[in-house]
Write a protein that holds these residues in place. Structure first.
Motif, PDB file in Angstrom:
ATOM      1  N   SER A   1       0.878  -1.145   0.016  1.00  0.00           N
ATOM      2  CA  SER A   1      -0.112   0.040  -0.018  1.00  0.00           C
ATOM      3  C   SER A   1       1.069   1.369   0.071  1.00  0.00           C
ATOM      4  O   SER A   1       0.636   2.261  -0.745  1.00  0.00           O
ATOM      5  CB  SER A   1      -1.019  -0.012   1.024  1.00  0.00           C
ATOM      6  OG  SER A   1      -0.112  -0.081   2.460  1.00  0.00           O
TER       7      SER A   1
ATOM      8  N   LEU B   1      -3.028   5.704  -5.936  1.00  0.00           N
ATOM      9  CA  LEU B   1      -4.292   5.568  -4.967  1.00  0.00           C
ATOM     10  C   LEU B   1      -5.243   6.176  -5.923  1.00  0.00           C
ATOM     11  O   LEU B   1      -5.461   7.189  -6.362  1.00  0.00           O
ATOM     12  CB  LEU B   1      -4.136   6.174  -3.775  1.00  0.00           C
ATOM     13  CG  LEU B   1      -2.880   5.664  -2.523  1.00  0.00           C
ATOM     14  CD1 LEU B   1      -2.934   6.447  -1.348  1.00  0.00           C
ATOM     15  CD2 LEU B   1      -3.526   4.106  -2.182  1.00  0.00           C
TER      16      LEU B   1
ATOM     17  N   ASP C   1      -7.505   5.346   5.057  1.00  0.00           N
ATOM     18  CA  ASP C   1      -8.356   4.096   5.656  1.00  0.00           C
ATOM     19  C   ASP C   1      -9.200   4.658   6.396  1.00  0.00           C
ATOM     20  O   ASP C   1      -8.989   5.485   7.471  1.00  0.00           O
ATOM     21  CB  ASP C   1      -7.181   3.554   6.348  1.00  0.00           C
ATOM     22  CG  ASP C   1      -7.802   2.105   6.946  1.00  0.00           C
ATOM     23  OD1 ASP C   1      -9.042   2.353   7.561  1.00  0.00           O
ATOM     24  OD2 ASP C   1      -7.313   1.077   7.111  1.00  0.00           O
TER      25      ASP C   1
ATOM     26  N   TYR D   1       1.749   8.869   5.673  1.00  0.00           N
ATOM     27  CA  TYR D   1       1.313   7.493   5.472  1.00  0.00           C
ATOM     28  C   TYR D   1       2.227   6.625   6.344  1.00  0.00           C
ATOM     29  O   TYR D   1       3.204   7.110   6.716  1.00  0.00           O
ATOM     30  CB  TYR D   1       1.270   7.068   3.952  1.00  0.00           C
ATOM     31  CG  TYR D   1       0.303   5.891   3.816  1.00  0.00           C
ATOM     32  CD1 TYR D   1      -1.021   5.905   4.323  1.00  0.00           C
ATOM     33  CD2 TYR D   1       0.810   4.620   3.332  1.00  0.00           C
ATOM     34  CE1 TYR D   1      -1.833   4.777   4.039  1.00  0.00           C
ATOM     35  CE2 TYR D   1      -0.155   3.547   3.142  1.00  0.00           C
ATOM     36  CZ  TYR D   1      -1.482   3.638   3.511  1.00  0.00           C
ATOM     37  OH  TYR D   1      -2.206   2.582   3.343  1.00  0.00           O
TER      38      TYR D   1
ATOM     39  N   TRP E   1      -4.289  -5.069  -2.699  1.00  0.00           N
ATOM     40  CA  TRP E   1      -5.072  -3.824  -2.911  1.00  0.00           C
ATOM     41  C   TRP E   1      -4.522  -3.347  -4.064  1.00  0.00           C
ATOM     42  O   TRP E   1      -3.248  -2.822  -4.076  1.00  0.00           O
ATOM     43  CB  TRP E   1      -5.034  -2.851  -1.701  1.00  0.00           C
ATOM     44  CG  TRP E   1      -5.727  -1.593  -1.805  1.00  0.00           C
ATOM     45  CD1 TRP E   1      -6.780  -1.329  -2.735  1.00  0.00           C
ATOM     46  CD2 TRP E   1      -5.566  -0.422  -1.153  1.00  0.00           C
ATOM     47  NE1 TRP E   1      -7.155   0.057  -2.802  1.00  0.00           N
ATOM     48  CE2 TRP E   1      -6.683   0.394  -1.814  1.00  0.00           C
ATOM     49  CE3 TRP E   1      -4.513   0.046  -0.497  1.00  0.00           C
ATOM     50  CZ2 TRP E   1      -6.307   1.906  -1.284  1.00  0.00           C
ATOM     51  CZ3 TRP E   1      -4.616   1.393   0.069  1.00  0.00           C
ATOM     52  CH2 TRP E   1      -5.639   2.203  -0.552  1.00  0.00           C
TER      53      TRP E   1
ATOM     54  N   GLY F   1      -5.107  -0.375  -5.866  1.00  0.00           N
ATOM     55  CA  GLY F   1      -5.225   0.894  -6.430  1.00  0.00           C
ATOM     56  C   GLY F   1      -5.945   1.244  -7.485  1.00  0.00           C
ATOM     57  O   GLY F   1      -6.827   0.664  -7.857  1.00  0.00           O
TER      58      GLY F   1
ATOM     59  N   GLN G   1     -10.625  -7.914   3.112  1.00  0.00           N
ATOM     60  CA  GLN G   1      -9.981  -6.477   3.598  1.00  0.00           C
ATOM     61  C   GLN G   1     -10.037  -6.547   5.005  1.00  0.00           C
ATOM     62  O   GLN G   1     -11.220  -7.062   5.835  1.00  0.00           O
ATOM     63  CB  GLN G   1     -10.912  -5.424   3.109  1.00  0.00           C
ATOM     64  CG  GLN G   1     -10.068  -4.272   2.794  1.00  0.00           C
ATOM     65  CD  GLN G   1      -9.545  -3.448   3.951  1.00  0.00           C
ATOM     66  OE1 GLN G   1     -10.331  -3.395   5.015  1.00  0.00           O
ATOM     67  NE2 GLN G   1      -8.377  -3.042   3.714  1.00  0.00           N
TER      68      GLN G   1
END
Length: 347
Positions: A52, A61, A68, A84, A257, A259, A282
């Motif tokens: 991520s 992203l 989140d 991040y 994930w 993106g 998830q």
């Protein structure tokens, strides 16, 4: 004994900021004393999530999503500049009014962006068990992801299970699955070092998908396909590999994930006739079927147990100061094989 700073003392926090695709800054920010209900924490180490975080670093992203929504520290929109990171272990320095002084000096885990110091509340901190190594504790989020993947896939005794991708999440997932009574646990990754680590985590065999996909289907799986496949490579096109390796009524669990990344997925032919079950997994929430008996606390208890068993700190390949972040993220971006798990350390 270390002398705790006075509660009204201001300190300087070094913070990592993503300012544009492939651009980073380390900023010095004045951090006030903790207010009522707050705690001030000095970071000991924080782990980089090569999945991520590289989406953030590369500008991949989805802009309409928050980083989140379930974490207060990452609830802002994914627009630059931004902080991040979500795997920090630190020590409580001092506390504000109304906070139990027993917190002072305790090691804690926090879903906190990379920074040398930060302000938090007790609800945002998880005490690290005394028998868990500090560097092992930074694997808590990825271990929770691995545990969640196992719960969503529900592997059964005697099944043939395949894991696509042996980054840190894939390796932890392999380590947890290896504790199940499976007939075979097969992993795929293009990097030789990761394949070797996968075998050390308990995989029956670890193969290169670019060279061995046909032989995996024919020789390893006997032409019948796998019962359960996990896709945790971060590469959307790997879903086609998952489909190619699937048996009749097989389950595919997507843990990656992606993106903004996408790929054409072949859902015709065998994929259609095999009645495949494709699930996205998830970690921010619990599966509805488990929520009546499980909560985050219970899942964290299992994660600490798995961390004790697997000792994931042995997977750390690089330890760097925050000021070295630019070179480190560039190495991750270029997929240098020698980088397995990188952490920032805060002297």
């Amino acid at each position: 004994m270390e002398i705790q700073p006075a509660r009204n003392q201001q300190i300087t926090s070094r913070q990592l900021w993503f300012t544009a695709p492939q651009q980073l800054e380390t900023r010095s920010v004045a951090l006030p004393a903790p207010g009522p209900g707050q705690l001030r924490v000095k970071s000991l180490c924080s782990a980089i999530s090569a999945g991520s975080e590289l989406l953030v670093y590369r500008g991949e992203l989805p802009e309409e999503m928050s980083l989140d929504a379930n974490l207060e520290s990452l609830s802002s929109a994914s627009t630059y500049p931004l902080q991040y990171g979500y795997a920090c272990v630190g020590e409580v320095m001092d506390v504000g009014e109304g906070v139990d002084l027993a917190w002072v000096g305790r090691r804690v885990f926090s879903f906190q962006p990379h920074a040398s110091h930060f302000i938090s509340t007790a609800e945002q901190l998880t005490p690290v068990p005394e028998d868990v190594d500090t560097e092992a504790a930074v694997f808590l989020p990825n271990m929770e992801t691995a545990v969640n993947l196992v719960q969503d896939g529900a592997p059964m005794i005697g099944e043939h299970v395949v894991v696509l991708g042996q980054g840190i999440v894939g390796l932890l997932l392999t380590g947890v699955l290896a504790r199940h009574p499976l007939s075979g646990l097969y992993t795929l990754d293009t990097q030789a070092r990761r394949r070797q680590c996968s075998l050390e985590q308990g995989a029956s065999a670890s193969l290169d998908p670019l060279a061995d996909l046909a032989s995996i289907q024919c020789d390893v799986l006997g032409g019948k396909g796998a019962d359960l496949i996990y896709e945790v490579s971060g590469v959307p096109d790997a879903l086609n590999q998952a489909i190619a390796l699937s048996g009749f009524d097989a389950r595919i669990v997507i843990g990656s994930w992606y993106g903004k990344k996408s790929a054409a997925i072949a859902l015709g032919g065998a994929a259609h006739r095999n009645r495949l079950k494709i699930t996205t997994s998830q970690v921010s929430t619990l599966a509805p079927g488990l929520s009546g008996r499980w909560d985050k606390t219970r899942r964290f208890d299992i994660c600490w147990q798995m961390i004790r068993h697997l000792q994931p700190q042995t997977l750390i390949s690089h330890r760097h100061a925050l000021d070295e972040a630019a070179a480190l993220y560039q190495m991750l971006h270029n997929k240098h094989e020698e980088v397995l798990q990188a952490v920032f350390v805060y002297p």
